[in-house]
Write an enzyme that holds these catalytic residues in place. Structure first.
Site, PDB file in Angstrom:
ATOM      1  N   ASN A   1       1.124  -1.500  -0.321  1.00 15.36           N
ATOM      2  CA  ASN A   1      -0.320  -0.094   0.080  1.00 15.36           C
ATOM      3  C   ASN A   1       0.971   1.201   0.277  1.00 15.36           C
ATOM      4  O   ASN A   1       1.645   1.386   0.573  1.00 15.36           O
ATOM      5  CB  ASN A   1      -1.253   0.467   1.097  1.00 15.36           C
ATOM      6  CG  ASN A   1      -1.998  -0.966   1.546  1.00 15.36           C
ATOM      7  OD1 ASN A   1      -2.809  -1.551   0.209  1.00 15.36           O
ATOM      8  ND2 ASN A   1      -2.511  -1.700   2.686  1.00 15.36           N
TER       9      ASN A   1
ATOM     10  N   GLU B   1      -1.069   2.825   6.259  1.00 13.88           N
ATOM     11  CA  GLU B   1      -1.092   2.672   7.473  1.00 13.88           C
ATOM     12  C   GLU B   1       0.433   3.786   8.383  1.00 13.88           C
ATOM     13  O   GLU B   1       1.051   4.947   8.358  1.00 13.88           O
ATOM     14  CB  GLU B   1      -0.985   2.145   8.428  1.00 13.88           C
ATOM     15  CG  GLU B   1      -1.473   2.419   9.574  1.00 13.88           C
ATOM     16  CD  GLU B   1      -1.717   0.477  10.808  1.00 13.88           C
ATOM     17  OE1 GLU B   1      -2.553  -0.286  10.152  1.00 13.88           O
ATOM     18  OE2 GLU B   1      -1.146   0.740  11.630  1.00 13.88           O
TER      19      GLU B   1
ATOM     20  N   HIS C   1       6.867  -1.724   2.304  1.00  7.57           N
ATOM     21  CA  HIS C   1       6.699  -2.943   3.377  1.00  7.57           C
ATOM     22  C   HIS C   1       5.423  -3.358   2.296  1.00  7.57           C
ATOM     23  O   HIS C   1       4.632  -3.427   2.020  1.00  7.57           O
ATOM     24  CB  HIS C   1       5.979  -3.658   4.040  1.00  7.57           C
ATOM     25  CG  HIS C   1       4.955  -2.347   4.676  1.00  7.57           C
ATOM     26  ND1 HIS C   1       4.929  -0.901   5.039  1.00  7.57           N
ATOM     27  CD2 HIS C   1       3.581  -2.579   5.054  1.00  7.57           C
ATOM     28  CE1 HIS C   1       3.736   0.030   5.794  1.00  7.57           C
ATOM     29  NE2 HIS C   1       2.620  -1.359   5.190  1.00  7.57           N
TER      30      HIS C   1
ATOM     31  N   HIS D   1       3.682  -6.681   2.221  1.00  4.93           N
ATOM     32  CA  HIS D   1       2.295  -7.796   3.090  1.00  4.93           C
ATOM     33  C   HIS D   1       2.797  -9.582   1.777  1.00  4.93           C
ATOM     34  O   HIS D   1       2.455  -9.255   0.817  1.00  4.93           O
ATOM     35  CB  HIS D   1       1.115  -7.702   3.071  1.00  4.93           C
ATOM     36  CG  HIS D   1       0.551  -6.354   3.564  1.00  4.93           C
ATOM     37  ND1 HIS D   1       0.023  -6.049   4.952  1.00  4.93           N
ATOM     38  CD2 HIS D   1       0.856  -4.730   3.583  1.00  4.93           C
ATOM     39  CE1 HIS D   1       0.151  -4.479   5.379  1.00  4.93           C
ATOM     40  NE2 HIS D   1       0.272  -4.154   4.566  1.00  4.93           N
TER      41      HIS D   1
HETATM   42  P1  5GP Z   1      -0.259  -0.537   5.776  1.00  3.03           P
HETATM   43  O1  5GP Z   1      -1.719  -0.295   5.551  1.00  3.03           O
HETATM   44  O2  5GP Z   1       0.738   0.129   5.919  1.00  3.03           O
HETATM   45  O3  5GP Z   1      -0.175  -1.110   4.165  1.00  3.03           O
HETATM   46  O4  5GP Z   1      -0.052  -1.576   6.718  1.00  3.03           O
HETATM   47  C1  5GP Z   1       0.853  -1.294   8.078  1.00  3.03           C
HETATM   48  C2  5GP Z   1       0.601  -2.629   8.868  1.00  3.03           C
HETATM   49  O5  5GP Z   1       0.953  -3.150   9.441  1.00  3.03           O
HETATM   50  C3  5GP Z   1      -0.161  -2.879   9.053  1.00  3.03           C
HETATM   51  O6  5GP Z   1      -1.510  -4.600   8.773  1.00  3.03           O
HETATM   52  C4  5GP Z   1      -0.772  -3.437  10.487  1.00  3.03           C
HETATM   53  O7  5GP Z   1      -1.554  -4.279  11.563  1.00  3.03           O
HETATM   54  C5  5GP Z   1       0.680  -3.449  11.023  1.00  3.03           C
HETATM   55  N1  5GP Z   1       1.649  -3.506  12.089  1.00  3.03           N
HETATM   56  C6  5GP Z   1       1.301  -2.081  12.270  1.00  3.03           C
HETATM   57  N2  5GP Z   1       1.998  -1.206  13.449  1.00  3.03           N
HETATM   58  C7  5GP Z   1       2.916  -2.196  13.773  1.00  3.03           C
HETATM   59  C8  5GP Z   1       3.390  -3.018  14.868  1.00  3.03           C
HETATM   60  O8  5GP Z   1       4.397  -2.373  16.572  1.00  3.03           O
HETATM   61  N3  5GP Z   1       4.127  -4.541  15.052  1.00  3.03           N
HETATM   62  C9  5GP Z   1       3.890  -5.080  13.895  1.00  3.03           C
HETATM   63  N4  5GP Z   1       4.306  -6.751  13.339  1.00  3.03           N
HETATM   64  N5  5GP Z   1       3.157  -4.822  12.782  1.00  3.03           N
HETATM   65  C10 5GP Z   1       1.903  -3.854  12.668  1.00  3.03           C
END
Ligand code: 5GP
Length: 122
Positions: free
Chosen positions: A93, A101, A106, A108
């Site tokens: 994302n 977020e 990153h 997934h």
């Molecule tokens: P995004 O929406 O940015 O693609 O996803 C961010 C991801 O990071 C989410 O799936 C969320 O659950 C994960 N995440 C957020 N904070 C932490 C954290 O402190 N540790 C881990 N392992 N994952 C996190």
């Protein structure tokens, strides 16, 4: 576009060892760890150790060694988690429309069950 990296983001803190993570794989240039809120039986995040905001930033500005290492790390995690046979999904994302977020690149890796269609409607 020049991206501005926020070194206070949560993944930067993980890379500095300021908050813990459940590591799956660490390589010279990459770290893979389990997502804290898994959305599938397998939900691993793969990040580069370098300060890149998203995939576009990484693709433009990372070194060949970083790109090679990161790409191979994704493959290695798929192998370690055994998702190659039944399949998996990789998602990255970016920005507001991508609903990112955490502003550190990153990928997934999701798997371990049928994942449904690619995008939610609406
Ligand atoms: P995004 O929406 O940015 O693609 O996803 C961010 C991801 O990071 C989410 O799936 C969320 O659950 C994960 N995440 C957020 N904070 C932490 C954290 O402190 N540790 C881990 N392992 N994952 C996190």
């Amino acid at each position: 576009m020049a991206y501005t990296y926020d070194d206070q983001n949560i993944f930067a803190k993980i890379l500095r060892g300021e908050i813990p993570n459940d590591t799956v794989l660490e390589t010279d240039h990459s770290l893979a760890f389990n997502d804290i809120r898994p959305q599938a039986p397998v939900h691993v995040l793969v990040i580069p150790k370098g300060a890149y905001v998203n995939y576009d930033d990484f693709a433009r500005n990372a070194s060949d060694a970083e790109i090679l290492d990161f790409t191979r790390a994704i493959g290695e995690v798929c192998k370690m988690k055994g998702v190659e046979t039944d399949g998996f999904r990789t998602i990255s994302n970016a920005g507001q429309h991508g609903v990112q977020e955490v502003p550190h690149l990153h990928i997934h890796i999701l798997g371990g069950r049928p994942l449904g269609r690619m995008l939610q409607q609406g």
